[in-house]
Write a protein that holds these residues in place. Structure first.
Motif, mmCIF file in Angstrom:
data_model
loop_
_atom_site.group_PDB
_atom_site.id
_atom_site.type_symbol
_atom_site.label_atom_id
_atom_site.label_comp_id
_atom_site.label_asym_id
_atom_site.label_seq_id
_atom_site.Cartn_x
_atom_site.Cartn_y
_atom_site.Cartn_z
ATOM 1 N N ARG A 368 0.863 -1.177 0.000
ATOM 2 C CA ARG A 368 0.000 0.000 0.000
ATOM 3 C C ARG A 368 0.896 1.221 0.000
ATOM 4 O O ARG A 368 1.895 1.274 0.714
ATOM 5 C CB ARG A 368 -0.911 0.020 1.219
ATOM 6 N N GLN A 421 2.464 0.879 3.547
ATOM 7 C CA GLN A 421 2.513 -0.399 4.254
ATOM 8 C C GLN A 421 2.990 -1.468 3.290
ATOM 9 O O GLN A 421 2.389 -1.700 2.245
ATOM 10 C CB GLN A 421 1.181 -0.840 4.829
ATOM 11 N N ARG A 542 -8.639 -2.229 3.662
ATOM 12 C CA ARG A 542 -8.294 -1.919 5.045
ATOM 13 C C ARG A 542 -9.473 -2.220 5.961
ATOM 14 O O ARG A 542 -10.552 -2.607 5.500
ATOM 15 C CB ARG A 542 -7.871 -0.450 5.166
ATOM 16 N N SER A 555 -4.449 -1.240 8.362
ATOM 17 C CA SER A 555 -4.057 -2.129 7.267
ATOM 18 C C SER A 555 -3.228 -3.222 7.898
ATOM 19 O O SER A 555 -2.204 -2.953 8.528
ATOM 20 C CB SER A 555 -3.239 -1.370 6.215
ATOM 21 N N THR A 567 -1.068 1.717 10.970
ATOM 22 C CA THR A 567 -2.115 2.671 11.318
ATOM 23 C C THR A 567 -1.547 4.082 11.172
ATOM 24 O O THR A 567 -0.374 4.256 10.824
ATOM 25 C CB THR A 567 -2.591 2.472 12.771
#
Length: 665
Positions: A368, A421, A542, A555, A567
């Motif tokens: 992500r 992420q 998410r 996530s 987060t």
């Protein structure tokens, strides 16, 4: 005088990219915009890589080892001829500064998108480059860069220069083959290590010695030349934030230079380029302090950090490279080149800062990233589902941010890092966030030793105590992963189907939580109490995690024995054990030192029977193009060696049997 650079008066239409990863993807994007047909090469390890799917054509070049694939000049030339590629762009790294490769291209009638062979040859040796720069009036750091390489001679030169000194591989780059000698004894060890690493990395153990400049800044200037005799500078970049002589953060322009100093250093860079008849993109690097600036080296290629220059100038440097290779004049003269705003670049690596920045390999289970645009750019060669292998540099992506001024750009950098992420491999994202938020970085109070001095504080950012919100996020990730395999798992009123389990214990590192499934929904019990717990999936994958009276967007990826969570507060990885799943097969074994990653054993530093203190070096491994020293885990005795110098070992293989004091073997 250097030979006049060769001119190419024709426009080519097919370009082969002799590289991989994000730089190959980046070159393909510009080439496609310019109407060029692209050819990618790939190793067996890169068959499913992003650059392969982006190119118009792709050809297997060899096995995973770079020496048998991306460094095979003969194979690359053969592929270019077979596919009809009229030009080759080498990217950076690999063969980008290899004069033999450039010469082979010319001999085959293929355009090399880079400088002439003579310029590469002149700058390939740091020692020879310094002699040339000295004759051109470019300021140099006091040092020794002669041909005599005897140990006694080098030691005498170090004494003459005065400690501390830097020992640097003459043919090196990227911090490889570079060691600090603080005194005569330290110099001897530094020389041995630098020569060994230089020989392994570059096939040449010649070194040079320079006076170590205390608390320096690292300034580099982007230059460009064409085949019509024009040469310009595109302002400077500051690359002061480094670790082990490798750049971590780059920014443009430098916040430490006045306009007068900027013009002096850019003028010196243009003089350096003119001295070798330079064409194409190049970078002249300087070390600077309050007394002035000094030439370090010239990189005869496009740099990893070139996007920060693009961000402040609005130019596409790859396009400029290709236009120069077409035989065109530079698009702009020196007086026409302007800058606006401020930009930063950080390199996101698959590595574990909490374990000495050891490379991390494996499958990327989730990727992500923040949305691009509005001052955010991401150059990446990886996607979700790709595998990070031990064969190449572990850089995953470059994040480039820009703003109207330095502080706005830093704010955007922090916000963009919070949007990353990457699960499945460990990354340095949290470390970069801590670095971007450091008050001295924000104030511009930096030198090249800053990260090493501040490392405990920077790493402490990733070692915060696990709190109840972390536990709730981790529990949500585990449950979401389990329920994705069920049919319509969100149909129940509370969003969960806890099949067969009314109460369930989950263990994350040293913390235990209990999930209770009741008619009214879930609750989560931790050491501090029991609170309502609810999870709703979002369309983007998410989770909205409702815990107590708060909600957090999470996530998360469950990796079996670990859970990656991200987060707004940051990212972390928690060890996971499910009591319902039986006993863990992972057994802590302090008596055995195992390979933390696949790699080659370069040197054994201790022998069976040796008494060692905790932290003393045991052996040196080479993995992902860098050396890594493994240390004694505790005070104790080396019982036996399970490997030898030259062995290639897989991750987890036992290397050393070790008896710690106070622990029965």
């Amino acid at each position: 005088m250097p030979a006049k650079p060769q001119r190419f008066e024709r426009r080519f239409t097919k370009l082969l990219i002799a590289n991989r990863g994000e730089i190959a993807c980046r070159i393909i994007r510009t080439a496609r915009r310019m109407g060029l047909h692209t050819v990618a090469i790939f190793s067996e390890a890169d068959a499913d890589s992003q650059h392969v799917s982006m190119a118009d054509e792709a050809v297997l070049i060899g096995p995973a080892s770079a020496a048998e694939s991306y460094l095979r000049i003969d194979r690359i030339i053969e592929v270019a001829q077979r596919t009809g590629a009229e030009a080759i762009h080498p990217g950076y790294g690999f063969l980008s500064e290899n004069e033999s490769f450039a010469a082979a291209c010319h001999e085959a009638g293929i355009i090399f998108v880079g400088p002439p062979v003579e310029a590469i040859r002149a700058m390939a040796s740091k020692s020879a480059a310094k002699v040339l720069m000295e004759g051109s009036g470019v300021p140099l750091v006091p040092g020794y860069h002669g041909a005599e390489q005897g140990t006694d001679k080098l030691a005498a030169e170090a004494e003459r220069i005065g400690f501390p000194v830097l020992v640097k591989a003459s043919a090196g780059g990227g911090g490889k083959g570079m060691r600090l000698g603080e005194d005569a004894a330290g110099f001897a060890a530094a020389l041995t290590a630098a020569k060994r690493e230089a020989k392994a990395a570059f096939g040449d153990d010649h070194v040079l010695i320079e006076k170590f400049i205390a608390r320096p800044r690292h300034i580099e200037v982007q230059i460009f030349g064409d085949t019509h005799g024009n040469i310009v500078s595109l302002f400077e970049r500051e690359c002061t934030l480094q670790r082990r002589h490798q750049k971590v953060v780059e920014e443009a322009p430098s916040s430490s230079l006045s306009e007068q100093e900027r013009e002096r250093v850019c003028s010196a860079a243009r003089a350096a380029g003119a001295a070798v008849g330079y064409t194409g993109a190049g970078t002249v690097e300087f070390v600077a302090n309050d007394d002035g600036f000094y030439f370090i080296e010239m990189n005869t290629r496009l740099q990893v950090e070139h996007p920060v220059t693009e961000a402040i100038t609005g130019l596409d440097l790859v396009e400029w490279q290709l236009r120069v290779a077409f035989g065109e004049e530079l698009p702009l003269g020196q007086d026409e080149i302007t800058r606006s705003g401020h930009a930063f670049e950080v390199r996101i690596y698959a590595e574990d800062p909490q374990s000495g920045f050891l490379p991390s390999i494996g499958r990327i289970e989730r990727w992500r990233q923040p949305p691009v645009g509005n001052g955010i750019r991401i150059d990446s060669g990886f996607r979700e589902g790709d595998t990070v292998t031990p064969h190449y540099d572990p850089m995953l992506a470059k994040l480039i941010v820009s703003g109207s001024d330095r502080l706005q750009a830093l704010d955007r950098l922090e916000a963009a890092l919070a949007g990353f992420q990457v699960a499945g491999v460990k990354t340095n994202v949290s470390f970069l966030k801590a670095l971007a938020a450091h008050p001295d970085v924000r104030a511009g109070k930096m030198d090249t030793g800053f990260i090493e001095r501040e490392l405990p504080r920077l790493l402490g950012h990733g070692e915060a105590r696990i709190d109840d919100r972390d536990l709730a996020a981790a529990a949500a990730a585990v449950l979401a992963a389990e329920n994705r395999s069920a049919t319509s798992p969100w149909d129940t009123s509370d969003g969960w189907m806890m099949v067969g389990r009314r109460r369930r214990k989950l263990c994350f590192d040293d913390a235990e939580v209990t999930l209770t499934y009741e008619r009214a929904g879930l609750s989560l019990e931790t050491a501090s109490g029991t609170r309502p717990f609810r999870v709703n999936p979002r369309l983007d994958g998410r989770l909205d995690v409702f815990y107590g009276d708060g909600k957090e967007v999470v996530s998360g990826v469950w990796l079996g024995r670990e859970v990656d969570i991200s987060t707004a507060r940051g990212s972390r990885r928690l060890g996971f054990a499910d009591p319902f799943a039986g006993e863990s097969t992972v057994i802590a074994d302090a008596g055995h030192l195992r390979a933390p990653m696949p790699g080659s054993v370069r040197q054994i530093l201790a022998a069976p029977g040796d008494r060692l203190k905790r932290g003393e070096p045991l052996l040196i491994m080479e993995a992902m193009k860098m050396e890594h020293t493994l240390h004694a885990p505790a005070d104790g005795t080396l019982i036996a060696l399970r490997c030898g110098a030259g062995d290639f070992v897989q991750e987890g293989v036992e290397l050393v049997e070790f008896e710690a004091d106070g622990i029965d073997p």
